[in-house]
Design an enzyme around this catalytic site. Sequence first.
Site, short mmCIF file in Angstrom:
data_model
loop_
_atom_site.label_atom_id
_atom_site.label_comp_id
_atom_site.label_asym_id
_atom_site.label_seq_id
_atom_site.Cartn_x
_atom_site.Cartn_y
_atom_site.Cartn_z
N ASN A 177 146.24 27.52 73.90
CA ASN A 177 147.52 27.97 74.93
C ASN A 177 147.13 27.87 76.36
O ASN A 177 148.00 28.14 77.60
CB ASN A 177 148.07 29.92 74.85
CG ASN A 177 149.20 29.85 73.23
OD1 ASN A 177 150.05 29.31 73.32
ND2 ASN A 177 148.13 30.23 72.88
N HIS A 181 136.52 29.29 79.49
CA HIS A 181 137.34 28.08 79.42
C HIS A 181 137.23 27.73 80.75
O HIS A 181 136.76 28.40 81.73
CB HIS A 181 138.78 28.91 79.92
CG HIS A 181 139.22 29.11 78.56
ND1 HIS A 181 139.27 28.13 77.56
CD2 HIS A 181 139.59 30.31 77.61
CE1 HIS A 181 139.76 29.34 76.12
NE2 HIS A 181 140.10 30.70 76.60
N1 LIG Z 1 148.56 32.64 76.17
C1 LIG Z 1 147.67 33.00 76.37
O1 LIG Z 1 146.64 32.98 77.08
C2 LIG Z 1 147.20 33.90 74.98
C3 LIG Z 1 147.51 33.08 73.79
N2 LIG Z 1 147.68 33.25 72.71
C4 LIG Z 1 148.38 33.73 71.25
O2 LIG Z 1 149.47 34.50 71.36
C5 LIG Z 1 150.64 34.77 70.17
C6 LIG Z 1 150.12 36.33 69.76
O3 LIG Z 1 148.44 35.73 69.64
P1 LIG Z 1 147.49 37.44 68.81
O4 LIG Z 1 148.14 38.76 69.25
O5 LIG Z 1 145.82 37.34 68.59
O6 LIG Z 1 148.26 36.84 67.26
P2 LIG Z 1 148.26 37.77 65.77
O7 LIG Z 1 147.42 37.29 64.90
O8 LIG Z 1 146.24 39.33 65.84
O9 LIG Z 1 149.79 38.74 66.35
C7 LIG Z 1 150.47 37.88 66.20
C8 LIG Z 1 151.45 39.23 65.26
O10 LIG Z 1 152.50 38.67 64.74
C9 LIG Z 1 152.91 39.41 63.58
N3 LIG Z 1 153.87 38.93 62.88
C10 LIG Z 1 154.34 37.20 62.07
N4 LIG Z 1 155.33 36.89 62.01
C11 LIG Z 1 156.11 37.89 63.05
C12 LIG Z 1 157.48 38.11 61.96
N5 LIG Z 1 157.91 37.33 61.50
N6 LIG Z 1 158.25 38.66 63.23
C13 LIG Z 1 157.83 39.88 64.13
N7 LIG Z 1 155.94 39.53 63.73
C14 LIG Z 1 155.54 38.98 63.38
C15 LIG Z 1 151.86 39.26 63.41
O11 LIG Z 1 151.79 40.25 61.80
C16 LIG Z 1 150.50 39.85 64.39
O12 LIG Z 1 151.02 41.20 63.87
C17 LIG Z 1 148.91 33.49 69.15
O13 LIG Z 1 150.56 32.94 69.18
C18 LIG Z 1 148.71 33.17 69.93
O14 LIG Z 1 147.93 32.21 69.87
C19 LIG Z 1 146.33 34.27 72.50
C20 LIG Z 1 145.82 34.23 73.51
C21 LIG Z 1 145.73 33.91 74.34
O1 LIG Z 2 144.21 29.41 75.12
C1 LIG Z 2 144.21 30.94 73.67
O2 LIG Z 2 145.34 30.60 72.81
C2 LIG Z 2 143.26 31.57 73.70
C3 LIG Z 2 141.58 31.30 74.40
O3 LIG Z 2 141.73 30.43 74.27
C4 LIG Z 2 141.82 32.78 75.17
O4 LIG Z 2 141.55 33.62 73.94
O5 LIG Z 2 139.75 32.84 75.19
#
Ligand SMILES: NC(=O)C1=CN([C@@H]2O[C@H](COP(=O)(O)OP(=O)(O)OC[C@H]3O[C@@H](n4cnc5c(N)ncnc54)[C@H](O)[C@@H]3O)[C@@H](O)[C@H]2O)C=CC1
Ligand SMILES: O=C([O-])CC(=O)C(=O)O
EC number: 1.4.1.21
Length: 269
Positions: free
Chosen positions: A190, A220
């Site tokens: 992301n 990164h």
């Molecule tokens: N913008 C950035 O820099 C970053 C973005 N991300 C993204 O953020 C998002 C979330 O990341 P994390 O919290 O690490 O993921 P995670 O997998 O730890 O948490 C996601 C949560 O969403 C829940 N979920 C799944 N389906 C659902 C539904 N239908 N309704 C409600 N909840 C639901 C899951 O049960 C889980 O608790 C991911 O898409 C990830 O790729 C992660 C890291 C950095």
């Molecule tokens: O960009 C992402 O989805 C997550 C990532 O690389 C980080 O948390 O460092």
Amino acid sequence: MARELTVAIAGLGAIGLHLARALDAGVEGLRLVAVAARDQDKARANLAGFRTPPALVSLAELAQADVVVEAAPAAIFEQVAVAAIEAGRIFVPSSCGALLPRMHLVARARETGARIIVPTGALLGLDAVRAAAEGEVSSVTIETRKPPRGLVGAPYLDQHGIDVAAITTPTLIFKGNAFDAAQGFPANVNVAAALALAGIGPERTTVQIWADTTVTRNTHTIRVEAASARLTMTIENVPSEENPRTGKITPLSILACLRGLTSTLKVGS
Ligand SMILES: NC(=O)C1=CN([C@@H]2O[C@H](COP(=O)(O)OP(=O)(O)OC[C@H]3O[C@@H](n4cnc5c(N)ncnc54)[C@H](O)[C@@H]3O)[C@@H](O)[C@H]2O)C=CC1
Ligand SMILES: O=C([O-])CC(=O)C(=O)O
């Protein structure tokens, strides 16, 4: 006095639960009112210790809040985004890679009065990239190095028969633009999408993804060549316990972003 904004969060995982706890502990000008989770029992257990437990609602109902934070798998991005944008809310996506093929949502937000605020998330320096992009920018690149387990599950690996668990030396597994990186690694880069949106767009932003057995952190490095400046910046993120793909700084970055919506003193553009 600035008015209070109500906040809702989709997903209570590595990002959502940390953010929810921080908001519950008290942040001036922000009040957590609703969350949506996949596992209702687990969510109830997690919320039980909250000072002011938010309502556990459906994804569509999140849009009752002023600010809707998406912290869920990219697969349900659209559901959360559309409800928030149609309701004219402030939408803060974590899965910002999912925004790249859906830029029509930005046009729709313009019509409904919604705002889409992409947080810096696991990255750094988007203020400088945005400033540089107000002028002439010749190139933007991002090199991401993750421990192999931080890439597990990416569709690109399956499509190309790459088994990251078998990798023993630092290996370049993807080189291309940010648009293709976000498609192939929807839960891993992301950061590349956010960089592309801050700078010169997904087609012109170059991405390298390394499965690197020598790093313990999601690392990164951004390089920008612009008429106004040359930028080289690196962030080394501690992977979160819940989800090694996600750096621990991510919920903190979103919290800082939300504070900026209401704070009297805001630092950084
Ligand atoms: N913008 C950035 O820099 C970053 C973005 N991300 C993204 O953020 C998002 C979330 O990341 P994390 O919290 O690490 O993921 P995670 O997998 O730890 O948490 C996601 C949560 O969403 C829940 N979920 C799944 N389906 C659902 C539904 N239908 N309704 C409600 N909840 C639901 C899951 O049960 C889980 O608790 C991911 O898409 C990830 O790729 C992660 C890291 C950095
Ligand atoms: O960009 C992402 O989805 C997550 C990532 O690389 C980080 O948390 O460092």
